[in-house]
Design an enzyme around this catalytic site. Structure first.
Site, short mmCIF file in Angstrom:
data_model
loop_
_atom_site.label_atom_id
_atom_site.label_comp_id
_atom_site.label_asym_id
_atom_site.label_seq_id
_atom_site.Cartn_x
_atom_site.Cartn_y
_atom_site.Cartn_z
N ARG A 162 25.30 -11.92 -26.29
CA ARG A 162 26.38 -12.02 -25.29
C ARG A 162 26.78 -10.62 -24.76
O ARG A 162 27.94 -10.37 -24.45
CB ARG A 162 27.62 -12.71 -25.86
CG ARG A 162 27.40 -14.14 -26.29
CD ARG A 162 27.11 -15.06 -25.11
NE ARG A 162 27.20 -16.46 -25.48
CZ ARG A 162 26.21 -17.19 -25.99
NH1 ARG A 162 25.02 -16.64 -26.18
NH2 ARG A 162 26.38 -18.46 -26.29
N SER A 237 32.49 -21.52 -25.17
CA SER A 237 32.95 -20.84 -26.39
C SER A 237 33.98 -19.79 -26.01
O SER A 237 33.68 -18.91 -25.20
CB SER A 237 31.80 -20.12 -27.07
OG SER A 237 30.80 -21.01 -27.42
N GLU A 333 35.04 -14.17 -26.40
CA GLU A 333 33.82 -14.05 -25.61
C GLU A 333 34.17 -14.05 -24.13
O GLU A 333 33.53 -13.39 -23.32
CB GLU A 333 32.88 -15.23 -25.91
CG GLU A 333 31.51 -15.05 -25.31
CD GLU A 333 30.82 -16.34 -24.97
OE1 GLU A 333 30.51 -16.56 -23.79
OE2 GLU A 333 30.58 -17.14 -25.89
N1 EPU Z 1 30.86 -25.65 -36.63
C1 EPU Z 1 31.92 -26.18 -37.36
N2 EPU Z 1 33.02 -26.61 -36.66
C2 EPU Z 1 33.11 -26.56 -35.31
C3 EPU Z 1 32.04 -26.00 -34.57
C4 EPU Z 1 30.92 -25.56 -35.26
O1 EPU Z 1 31.87 -26.26 -38.57
O2 EPU Z 1 34.13 -26.99 -34.78
C5 EPU Z 1 29.65 -25.24 -37.34
C6 EPU Z 1 28.54 -26.26 -37.07
O3 EPU Z 1 28.56 -27.29 -38.01
C7 EPU Z 1 27.29 -25.44 -37.20
C8 EPU Z 1 27.71 -24.08 -36.74
O4 EPU Z 1 29.14 -24.04 -36.80
O5 EPU Z 1 26.86 -25.35 -38.53
C9 EPU Z 1 27.20 -23.74 -35.36
O6 EPU Z 1 27.68 -24.70 -34.44
P1 EPU Z 1 26.96 -25.01 -33.02
O7 EPU Z 1 25.51 -25.30 -33.22
O8 EPU Z 1 27.78 -26.02 -32.32
O9 EPU Z 1 26.98 -23.65 -32.25
P2 EPU Z 1 28.06 -22.46 -32.15
O10 EPU Z 1 27.56 -21.32 -32.95
O11 EPU Z 1 29.41 -22.99 -32.48
C10 EPU Z 1 26.86 -21.33 -30.13
C11 EPU Z 1 27.19 -20.80 -28.76
C12 EPU Z 1 27.33 -21.95 -27.77
C13 EPU Z 1 26.02 -22.72 -27.73
C14 EPU Z 1 25.71 -23.20 -29.16
C15 EPU Z 1 24.37 -23.87 -29.25
C16 EPU Z 1 28.41 -18.74 -29.11
C17 EPU Z 1 29.72 -18.05 -29.04
N3 EPU Z 1 28.40 -20.03 -28.80
O12 EPU Z 1 27.96 -22.10 -30.59
O13 EPU Z 1 27.54 -21.38 -26.48
O14 EPU Z 1 26.08 -23.81 -26.84
O15 EPU Z 1 25.68 -22.09 -30.07
O16 EPU Z 1 23.36 -22.91 -29.14
O17 EPU Z 1 27.41 -18.10 -29.44
C18 EPU Z 1 29.13 -20.71 -24.86
O18 EPU Z 1 28.76 -19.56 -25.07
O19 EPU Z 1 30.03 -20.99 -24.03
C19 EPU Z 1 28.56 -21.79 -25.66
C20 EPU Z 1 29.01 -23.04 -25.60
#
Ligand code: EPU
Length: 337
Positions: A162, A237, A333
């Site tokens: 990012r 995010s 972010e």
């Molecule tokens: N998780 C939780 N609770 C929640 C959300 C997530 O426990 O409420 C845990 C999930 O169970 C999982 C881990 O966190 O083990 C990761 O969750 P997820 O795969 O949903 O991805 P993220 O790391 O929360 C990132 C990006 C998203 C992108 C997703 C999928 C960032 C800041 N965010 O989210 O990007 O869609 O991965 O690749 O890196 C964005 O930047 O606007 C965005 C939506």
């Protein structure tokens, strides 16, 4: 080009926050952009793309220039690859679908990300195991002071998680006008290793996924977890996933063994901020019209009439609570204006 006064930005930010621009102009070509910059040299300026990655906490006391350049085309091809150029004002998801309809591979995992093409390099957007930097070839940008155009190659953009040179050394100095992506015409590198994608494809009984299958799986996952800004104001995010030194992470992990993490280098791990926020009790909570999404704790939402200040206050509360509980700092972010 008309310069509008006291212009409401409510329809120009995906959070749906009511804030006014002192002046507002939309530009539809590189020449118009150059003229606006030349004719308004002394004014403070603010560049606006799709408004999908910002939280407006006040009116903007500047000339807001909305980059609305349109057009997308193939500019070069070999047997294996194709270079596709998009103007900055094209909607990102429509551009992704345009490439997929031509059976070009590379952008499918980034389906349905809100925003415009021109801002994708600024924060190296990414999702489901892919980032812009994986397919980015170059971009054209205008220097705001001299109006000279410059081509930025992949290595010149200094992409990170990012991050890019446009958020760091060159912040507020260049306006990206078009971006070129290098995509595959055959032997596509289908990336399904991200847990949710495997599960979604299995759910749909797809064993040999095409580019469209991957895109459809990503669309289904995003729709199930992330709110549609047209229905519920949000900026994706709100926080970045924090990167923590392993030496600092080990004692925290010993205390919270169920904490999720991913190794990002020999010395660092990335911790999902969504998990930290959920464990801090915020998921699904609502404070007036500001809240935390019920299916993805990383996403802050505007239920209707929240002000930017209210959403900012919730974000600070989350940061403090997470720090108190886990000793980990999470950073926004989105750009807080
Ligand atoms: N998780 C939780 N609770 C929640 C959300 C997530 O426990 O409420 C845990 C999930 O169970 C999982 C881990 O966190 O083990 C990761 O969750 P997820 O795969 O949903 O991805 P993220 O790391 O929360 C990132 C990006 C998203 C992108 C997703 C999928 C960032 C800041 N965010 O989210 O990007 O869609 O991965 O690749 O890196 C964005 O930047 O606007 C965005 C939506």
């Amino acid at each position: 080009m008309d310069i509008l006064q006291h212009f409401s930005l409510k329809n120009h930010n995906t959070f749906g926050i009511e804030a006014k621009a002192k002046e507002f102009v939309a530009v539809h070509s590189v020449d118009q952009l150059r003229s606006v910059l030349q004719e308004n040299k002394t004014k403070k300026k603010f560049i606006l793309g799709g408004g999908s990655n910002m939280l407006l906490t006040k009116d903007i006391d500047a000339l807001v220039i909305h980059v609305d350049l349109k057009g997308k085309k193939v500019i070069k091809e070999t047997e294996d690859h194709v270079w596709v150029e998009s103007q900055a004002g094209e909607n990102w998801h429509e551009f992704v679908l345009f490439t997929l309809n031509l059976d070009f591979g590379g952008l499918e995992n980034m389906s349905l990300i809100p925003g415009n093409v021109g801002t994708t390099p600024v924060q190296n957007i990414g999702a489901y195991g892919t980032e812009i930097k994986d397919t980015f070839a170059s971009c054209e940008a205008m220097n705001m002071d001299t109006q000279e155009m410059k081509t930025f190659t992949l290595s010149e953009c200094n992409f990170g998680y990012r991050e890019s040179i446009f958020k760091q050394e060159l912040k507020d100095q260049y306006i990206i006008t078009s971006v070129v992506f290098k995509l595959t015409k055959r032997n596509h590198a289908i990336k399904t290793s991200y847990g949710d994608i495997i599960a979604e494809l299995a759910n749909q009984n797809v064993t040999e996924p095409t580019l469209k299958d991957v895109s459809n799986a990503v669309i289904a996952i995003r729709k199930s977890k992330l709110p549609d800004p047209k229905e519920l104001g949000n900026s994706g995010s709100f926080f970045k996933n924090p990167i923590v030194l392993k030496t600092e992470f080990e004692p925290i992990h010993a205390k919270f063994p169920e904490m999720k993490f991913y190794e990002v280098s020999e010395t660092e791990v990335k911790v999902p901020a969504g998990w930290l926020i959920e464990q801090s009790g915020f998921k699904g909570k609502r404070f007036g019209d500001a809240g935390i999404h019920k299916n993805q704790a990383l996403v802050l939402v505007n239920y209707g009439n929240a002000t930017g200040q209210e959403i900012l206050a919730v974000s600070r509360d989350i940061q403090q609570t997470v720090f108190k509980k886990f000793g980990i700092r999470i950073e926004a972010e989105v750009n807080v204006i």
